[in-house]
Design an enzyme around this catalytic site. Structure first.
Site, mmCIF file in Angstrom:
data_model
loop_
_atom_site.group_PDB
_atom_site.id
_atom_site.type_symbol
_atom_site.label_atom_id
_atom_site.label_comp_id
_atom_site.label_asym_id
_atom_site.label_seq_id
_atom_site.Cartn_x
_atom_site.Cartn_y
_atom_site.Cartn_z
ATOM 1 N N GLU A 385 44.716 51.196 33.740
ATOM 2 C CA GLU A 385 43.375 51.440 34.461
ATOM 3 C C GLU A 385 42.208 50.399 33.926
ATOM 4 O OE1 GLU A 385 42.650 52.905 37.383
ATOM 5 O OE2 GLU A 385 40.482 52.110 36.905
ATOM 6 N N ASP A 412 42.816 45.322 32.793
ATOM 7 C CA ASP A 412 42.998 44.812 34.181
ATOM 8 C C ASP A 412 44.249 44.281 34.220
ATOM 9 O OD1 ASP A 412 42.906 42.866 36.205
ATOM 10 O OD2 ASP A 412 40.699 42.964 36.086
ATOM 11 N N MET A 413 44.996 44.517 35.419
ATOM 12 C CA MET A 413 46.498 44.182 35.628
ATOM 13 C C MET A 413 46.629 42.638 35.585
ATOM 14 S SD MET A 413 46.729 44.861 39.541
ATOM 15 C CE MET A 413 45.788 46.289 39.844
ATOM 16 N N GLU A 428 47.931 51.086 44.495
ATOM 17 C CA GLU A 428 47.351 51.525 45.908
ATOM 18 C C GLU A 428 45.925 50.738 45.977
ATOM 19 O OE1 GLU A 428 45.908 55.563 46.064
ATOM 20 O OE2 GLU A 428 46.214 56.017 43.991
ATOM 21 N N GLU A 437 40.778 44.665 49.903
ATOM 22 C CA GLU A 437 40.104 44.942 48.373
ATOM 23 C C GLU A 437 40.976 44.161 47.499
ATOM 24 O OE1 GLU A 437 39.894 49.440 48.062
ATOM 25 O OE2 GLU A 437 38.563 49.615 49.926
#
Lengths: 651, 651
Positions: A385, A412-413, A428, A437
């Site tokens: 997250e 951050d992914m 999601e 988004e």
């Protein structure tokens, strides 16, 4: 919740001089207001006597003030319960200049008086004869809207023109009342002050033409007593098609008028008609879960979220976590993916690695753990997250609930370097339009986290679009005051709209992205233009009714895993799921599509190194005819949000 | 006077790396500029090799700068004499996203370089295939116009699409090039920066479609060598229809390009083509008196005069007095009126009383006296003038020239109380639209000055109107910066326009006014609304070609007396009379009338106690078909100048 009480008035067939007595009667019979002529019939005689002299502008009788005898409504008393009718005998559409002059003067006097005493509204006819003169009337209405800024003017429009008329002269008018109304709107530059009072005629138009009115500013319904029938108990009722139509309309307006009409020699008086209407408006059918949740959001414009740039608030997470369906579907998808990835439950040495990227406050972690239990598989979950506040909550959940089964990571992914790769990547990140988004950018950036053959949940999503008609939404964007608002999409639950066409697919994103399978992908590259996520789509829509197009409705449809899908596409909306309302791309000017025209929507998804944005444009073409093999362009909007000037989503 | 010199360039068929040598050659052969590709063909190979990697945004070859070998135009030197061509091989209309991406990047590099070195202009194609992808190209052009605010971009458009193409795929495009151009304009919101280079194809369209281009911003003509033929002396010439068309176009632009084309194996090289073009542009036929006078005024917007509220300057009077025809006609009219009023010249006891109302500096007094002499009638002339400065001149003329035959009076004809009534009332109060300088109001006010049976010169005048297409006039009104200018008529001599329809009569005024013959007319009454001079007219125009309508052209036609008339109606314009140019009522947004549509113009002349004004509106309807007996509205403008908000003439 919208007000369900219907405010019902009467338009009596005849009237004594004493309006107060009639008002009392109206009260006693359970009605809320009275529709009465502003001036008395005797005023007509007086005017017609002096007309020619007046026209020569020498005797100023028309300019002279009303005398008390000229009027039905003589004082400001009870004005809040009175709607005025302008003189029906004036001829704004007369070919005779003197008649038109007289008509203008009489109407102006009546409106001036109505404004002075503060009448709640004035009801005026929509001219139906003489299409030429119609423009003259429209011009005059523009002027009135301009001059009487605080007077409510309701334009009375019958659903079907002249359906009861036998005068052949009167049918020389325009084809239908909606077309006339449409022309009036164009001439008045789509003024938000144009409101209509829709007369529910005994004959109804075809349902596809009924829906045209849902997109219009219907302020009041006028239902003549003659439109009602009588049931076995002698109670006034409406036909089933009338009931359905009025039920839908009373979601859009709370005013109705019962108009007393004469049939042959007998006046069909008001009785219990209002009770039936009230019964109808209080029975809008059974509400679905979605409808109950959404009732307060109808036609309310929301700016789309920017979850990548902004940090969501706890309350926002809480709202989304309440969705009764979405997380069930995710749990099913993870379950199925686990079973597919590790067919045998006995291989206890195989632990499945699940990355929940964008874990928020952890609902997908919970669901992943639940799926592992139900599938009887070993899992090791990483919860990633980037929101520092949500990260605190995740830590707390790890300590109190998840313990060593879950690793909580702050980051951050797109830039995270994990100790191992994942079998399943759960996220999601979808918006109302699917990719809006930046799910494609995030998941492409996270793709290197996935083992070869690993599974992304969701595995694909597609966006859908359809042109839409809605005066209300147009006026709401206009009220935001500033041209940039027309260059910005909104999230909105549609209500006062006519959905003209079934939505069409515009584009789709798949994960893992087959374009990115070279294996040497590194995060820095994704900071470049990621042109592979740019899109351009043209969709073509045909219909056989005319319409104003105020914008485009956008939806998405998503495959979580194999046959486990979720969708907000109206055709197959996932029941009871309320996490997403549709998206609305407005047009800066309503565009008219005539009957049989072809409407082309152009939509771009564009990318730069720092942002992603949409641009859009609508072109209306004539349908190809036998004589000409191709369609020719009629109108076009400009390019909306050119260069992402007004709206973009930051990377 | 417009510049008559034509600036002629060459677009060579082939080019060495050395542009300078070609420029010298161009100079020596009498040409003014060169049209050359911006980048070298070798750049294409380079780009295509890296395309797919580039698209993935990992190798930044396209974003990398040009190298010197990539370019034909390598320095800013001679830039003022170079027009650049973008790469013809790029595929902005490709269905393949990668190809489109590549095309955008290549064109952007070329435009960026062109802007950097300050190339005089860049010539770009108008896509003709794939109507769907056309909108994508149009969007990209919008962006380029926005991003390169100082670069001139000429869109190349062939008069006839694919006239020489045998590829069936290429004819799937839009019907004609004008329609494509029209769509591009709409998408780009009628940007004044959109300019076109019109390719004069060997086949010409029908003359009615030729005139469409007069209304467009033609910046340059491109004439392929293959469009020329060779005369008996071996000199390159053009067909007579080509000559006429190009002659008209060279009034609108001063740039032309001779494009070398290959026919089979032979390149048809430039030779004396430019001489023929220069000869054509310097021979625009014989100029009429009106044309000579008017040359400097073409398409120049002037505010209409307000002679009733303002006092004209001496120079204005002087200009109007120079009209070689108008005052001759007045003299003839007065002569004929005198003869009719006093059939026998011998009745010397009958002195005819002539009132010249609005005498200005006295030209109508001179003409009245001359008419009396030629008719051999006794006259007593009163010269009434409200302009105190002109009144001084009149007094001087009385003292030096007219003496006791003329009485000079200072005052307004609407309020003057003369010692006697007139036999003949002479006035010159007409504006470009006839009644727009308030002749009706003035002459109605002066009507009580006339003896029963007396004569008014002029005795009637009618106004005419026709919808008009002209990008230039639209852009000029736009450049005035402020929406009010679109609500104001202008006096303008039309040039870069397409007069789409023959003008139609809107209304007429007669003097003496038969409505005012009750005899007890008094001046105060005329201060009221003079509603009898209000008018409303609807005119309907049909044509079989599509057009943008930018406004309405207005004209007048006047009967001075019996068969003595004067007119600025194009059909019967009084030869050599230059006192009036037409009037132009602009539209705030160009309105598109498709082929076979019906255009309805609505025009109002409205009055109040202090002013007179016009309002206008244009409605486009579909033509009535067999299936539907009536026409249905497609588009409408709003009401222009509502309530006289932006333009009015003071009483």
């Amino acid at each position: 919740m919208p007000e369900t009480k219907l405010t019902v008035g009467i338009q009596p067939h005849s009237l004594d001089r004493d309006v107060t007595a009639k008002l009392d009667q109206c009260d006693n019979s359970g009605h809320d207001f009275l529709v009465v002529p502003i001036s008395h019939p005797s005023f007509r005689e007086k005017m017609e006597q002096t007309r020619d002299l007046e026209y020569m502008s020498r005797i100023q009788a028309v300019q002279a003030p009303f005398t008390s005898e000229d009027l039905f409504i003589r004082t400001a008393k009870h004005c809040e319960r009175l709607v005025g009718l302008t003189s029906p005998w004036v001829r704004m559409d007369s070919p005779d200049e003197r008649e038109r002059y007289m008509a203008e003067k009489v109407l102006e006097k009546e409106l001036s008086w109505s404004a002075h005493i503060g009448l709640s509204a004035v009801l005026m006819p929509l001219l139906t004869t003489s299409p030429d003169r119609f423009t003259n009337y429209a011009r005059w209405l523009c002027r009135i809207l301009h001059d009487y800024a605080f007077l409510q003017i309701w334009i009375r429009i019958p659903l079907l023109l002249n359906s009861e008329s036998t005068d052949p002269d009167e049918s020389v008018g325009l084809q239908d009342s909606w077309e006339q109304w449409a022309l009036l709107k164009q001439i008045c530059d789509h003024s938000p002050r144009l409101q209509l009072a829709l007369e529910i005629t005994a004959d109804l138009p075809d349902p596809k033409f009924q829906s045209q009115w849902y997109a219009e500013p219907v302020k009041c319904l006028i239902i003549p007593t003659t439109t009602f029938t009588t049931n076995a108990k002698g109670f006034p009722v409406l036909s089933k098609p009338h009931q359905n139509f009025i039920q839908r309309l009373t979601q859009l307006t709370h005013y109705a008028v019962i108009e007393e009409r004469q049939v042959e020699d007998r006046v069909c008086e008001t009785g219990n008609h209002h009770k039936f209407l009230r019964y109808l408006s209080q029975n809008p059918g059974e509400l679905s879960t979605l409808e109950s949740f959404a009732a307060g959001y109808k036609d309310y414009l929301q700016a789309p979220l920017q979850p990548l740039m902004d940090h969501l608030e706890s309350a926002t997470y809480a709202t989304f976590e309440q969705d009764p369906v979405k997380y069930q579907l995710y749990e099913k998808a993870v379950h199925q993916a686990l079973v597919d990835r590790f067919p045998s439950a006995t291989e206890s040495d195989h632990t499945c690695v699940i990355f929940v990227v964008g874990a928020g406050r952890g609902p997908l972690v919970d669901r992943s753990l639940a799926a592992a239990r139900s599938a009887n598989r070993h899992v090791r979950v990483y919860a990633l997250e980037k929101n520092p506040n949500a990260y605190v909550t995740l830590q707390h959940k790890k300590e109190t609930t998840w313990h060593e089964q879950v690793t909580v990571v702050f980051g951050d992914m797109r830039f995270w370097n994990p100790p191992e790769q994942a079998d399943i990547l759960v996220s999601e990140l979808l918006g109302s339009f699917g990719d809006n988004e930046l799910s494609p950018e995030c998941l492409d950036g996270a793709q290197r986290l996935l083992r070869p053959g690993g599974i992304s949940i969701p595995s694909s999503y597609a966006s859908f679009v359809a042109p839409l008609s809605s005066s209300k939404l147009y006026n709401q964007v206009l009220a935001l005051n500033g041209p940039a608002h027309f260059q910005t999409p909104f999230v909105v639950l549609f209500d006062a709209v006519d959905t003209l066409y079934p939505p069409q697919k515009v584009w789709q994103f798949n994960h893992p992205n087959p374009l990115l399978c070279t294996g040497d992908l590194t995060a820095p590259g994704l900071r470049s233009e990621n042109q592979h996520n740019a899109r351009y789509a043209v969709n073509t829509f045909s219909t056989d009714k005319a319409a104003f197009i105020h914008g485009m409705a956008g939806y998405f449809d998503c495959v979580l895993y194999k046959d486990i899908t979720m969708s907000i596409h109206p055709r197959n909306h996932t029941p009871a799921m309320f996490s997403w309302f549709p998206i609305f791309f407005p047009l800066n000017k309503p565009i008219f599509a005539p009957k049989d025209a072809v409407v082309e929507t152009h939509l771009w998804r564009l990318t730069s190194s720092s942002k992603v944005w949409y641009e859009w444009c609508v072109v209306v073409k004539s349908a190809a005819t036998d004589a000409e093999a191709h369609s020719t362009p009629l109108t076009s909007t400009t390019i909306h949000n050119l260069n992402g000037s007004s709206y973009w989503i930051g990377l």
